[in-house]
Design a protein around this motif. Structure first.
Motif, short mmCIF file in Angstrom:
data_model
loop_
_atom_site.label_atom_id
_atom_site.label_comp_id
_atom_site.label_asym_id
_atom_site.label_seq_id
_atom_site.Cartn_x
_atom_site.Cartn_y
_atom_site.Cartn_z
N ARG A 125 0.85 -1.18 0.00
CA ARG A 125 0.00 0.00 0.00
C ARG A 125 0.89 1.23 0.00
O ARG A 125 1.84 1.32 0.79
N VAL A 126 0.57 2.19 -0.86
CA VAL A 126 1.33 3.44 -0.89
C VAL A 126 0.50 4.50 -0.16
O VAL A 126 -0.69 4.68 -0.46
N ALA A 127 1.12 5.13 0.83
CA ALA A 127 0.41 6.12 1.64
C ALA A 127 1.41 7.15 2.14
O ALA A 127 2.60 6.83 2.30
N PRO A 128 0.96 8.37 2.37
CA PRO A 128 1.86 9.37 2.96
C PRO A 128 2.36 8.90 4.32
O PRO A 128 1.69 8.10 4.98
N VAL A 129 3.52 9.41 4.72
CA VAL A 129 4.07 9.07 6.04
C VAL A 129 3.06 9.48 7.11
O VAL A 129 2.56 10.60 7.09
N GLY A 130 2.75 8.55 8.01
CA GLY A 130 1.78 8.84 9.07
C GLY A 130 2.38 9.67 10.18
O GLY A 130 3.56 10.04 10.16
N SER A 131 1.56 9.96 11.18
CA SER A 131 1.98 10.81 12.29
C SER A 131 2.87 10.05 13.27
O SER A 131 2.69 8.87 13.51
N GLN A 132 3.81 10.80 13.83
CA GLN A 132 4.70 10.27 14.87
C GLN A 132 4.03 10.36 16.25
O GLN A 132 4.52 9.79 17.22
N THR A 133 2.93 11.09 16.31
CA THR A 133 2.26 11.35 17.60
C THR A 133 1.99 10.05 18.36
O THR A 133 1.47 9.09 17.78
N GLY A 134 2.35 10.05 19.62
CA GLY A 134 2.09 8.90 20.47
C GLY A 134 3.20 7.87 20.45
O GLY A 134 3.22 6.95 21.26
N ARG A 188 9.49 4.18 21.93
CA ARG A 188 10.15 2.86 21.78
C ARG A 188 9.58 1.85 22.78
O ARG A 188 9.55 0.65 22.50
N ASP A 189 9.13 2.36 23.93
CA ASP A 189 8.60 1.46 24.95
C ASP A 189 7.33 0.73 24.49
O ASP A 189 6.93 -0.27 25.10
N LEU A 190 6.71 1.26 23.45
CA LEU A 190 5.51 0.59 22.93
C LEU A 190 5.85 -0.64 22.09
O LEU A 190 4.96 -1.36 21.64
N PHE A 191 7.17 -0.84 21.87
CA PHE A 191 7.67 -2.01 21.13
C PHE A 191 8.61 -2.77 22.06
O PHE A 191 9.84 -2.65 21.94
N SER A 248 10.06 3.41 14.72
CA SER A 248 9.22 4.60 14.50
C SER A 248 8.78 4.69 13.04
O SER A 248 7.72 5.23 12.75
N ASN A 249 9.57 4.13 12.14
CA ASN A 249 9.12 4.06 10.74
C ASN A 249 7.90 3.15 10.65
O ASN A 249 6.92 3.45 9.96
N ALA A 250 7.94 2.05 11.38
CA ALA A 250 6.79 1.13 11.41
C ALA A 250 5.57 1.83 12.01
O ALA A 250 4.45 1.71 11.50
N TRP A 251 5.80 2.59 13.08
CA TRP A 251 4.70 3.33 13.73
C TRP A 251 3.99 4.22 12.72
O TRP A 251 2.76 4.27 12.65
N LYS A 252 4.78 4.90 11.90
CA LYS A 252 4.23 5.87 10.95
C LYS A 252 3.70 5.21 9.68
O LYS A 252 3.18 5.88 8.79
N SER A 253 3.86 3.89 9.57
CA SER A 253 3.37 3.21 8.36
C SER A 253 2.40 2.07 8.70
O SER A 253 2.16 1.19 7.87
N GLY A 254 1.83 2.11 9.91
CA GLY A 254 0.78 1.16 10.23
C GLY A 254 0.79 0.60 11.64
O GLY A 254 -0.25 0.19 12.16
N ALA A 255 1.96 0.57 12.30
CA ALA A 255 2.06 -0.11 13.59
C ALA A 255 1.40 0.64 14.74
O ALA A 255 1.23 0.09 15.83
N SER A 256 1.00 1.90 14.50
CA SER A 256 0.34 2.65 15.59
C SER A 256 -0.99 2.02 15.98
O SER A 256 -1.47 2.22 17.09
N SER A 257 -1.57 1.23 15.07
CA SER A 257 -2.87 0.61 15.41
C SER A 257 -2.72 -0.83 15.91
O SER A 257 -3.71 -1.49 16.18
N TRP A 258 -1.49 -1.31 16.04
CA TRP A 258 -1.29 -2.69 16.49
C TRP A 258 -1.46 -2.81 18.00
O TRP A 258 -1.33 -1.84 18.74
N THR A 259 -1.63 -4.09 18.43
CA THR A 259 -1.55 -4.40 19.86
C THR A 259 -0.07 -4.37 20.29
O THR A 259 0.84 -4.49 19.45
#
Ligand code: NAG
Length: 209
Positions: A46-55, A58-61, A122-133
């Motif tokens: 999926r091609v998408a603009p870089v998502g937000s860094q908000t939130g 590293r502790d979330l991983f 953080s690259n993962a966070w901005k490309s989809g991982a922000s919604s993961w468990t």
């Protein structure tokens, strides 16, 4: 009567193809796709603009997680990616040799080596991982099954930071094919998006593979 266990080391050394006097090539992370497979996987991302860094934190991983006994993920990768790695009872590497495929440097102290997250957290966070468990993020940050972790020169890992291939590529251009194939495989396995600059950079890195 001789114990059958006396013969076990001999038997294992026959099975062990690394027993040859020719040094084995540096181990590589698992499941690096071929150039053509990586090109197909890249086309499917999926091609998408870089998502937000908000939130992001590293502790979330959570990492490095315990893998077995006293060994955490970093220690397992140090052992996997090094040669003649000796570990103490707490699994810390006390000696060994590490070849960093990003820059071609060789190190003999584990403290000079970082375990790079191929797709940075953080690259993962901005490309989809922000919604993961959190469990999914922990799996991602400690993934030994995909080409997501690799032992490299610490300074080079720090220069990479959280940059994608559109902003940072390894010093050795001879490693571009492998690097891009690893990156694409991880984004593909984890359903992470790419931005358009990232996609075109990866296409050109994979073009000659
Ligand atoms: C992949 O991610 C997108 C965007 O977050 C989502 O809409 C889609 O359902 C995901 N696909 C899978 C197979 O999880």
């Amino acid at each position: 009567m001789k114990s059958p266990f006396i013969l076990l080391p001999l038997f294992l050394s026959i099975l062990n193809t690394n027993a040859s006097p020719i040094p084995a090539p540096a181990p590589v992370p698992p499941n690096i796709p071929s150039g053509s497979t990586a090109r197909s996987q890249l086309a499917a991302l999926r091609v998408a603009p870089v998502g937000s860094q908000t939130g992001y934190s590293r502790d979330l991983f959570p990492h490095w997680s315990t893998q077995s006994g006293t060994c955490n993920t970093r220690e397992v990768v140090l052992k996997r990616d090094g040669t003649n790695v000796v570990q103490d009872s707490s699994c810390a590497a006390t000696s060994g040799r590490w070849y960093s495929p990003f820059d071609g440097a060789v190190w003999t102290q584990a403290s000079d080596v970082d375990i790079d997250h191929m797709v940075p957290l953080s690259n993962a966070w901005k490309s989809g991982a922000s919604s993961w468990t959190t469990a999914r993020r922990e799996q991602f940050a400690n993934d030994l099954s995909n080409p997501q972790l690799i032992a490299v020169t610490d300074d080079v890992n720090q220069a990479k930071g959280d940059k994608g291939p559109e902003d940072w590529r390894p010093p050795l251009t001879s490693y571009y094919c492998t690097y891009a194939a690893m990156w694409v495989k991880v984004k593909y396995e984890y359903n992470l998006s790419v931005n358009s600059a990232e996609k075109s950079t990866l296409q050109s890195m994979l073009s000659g593979c």
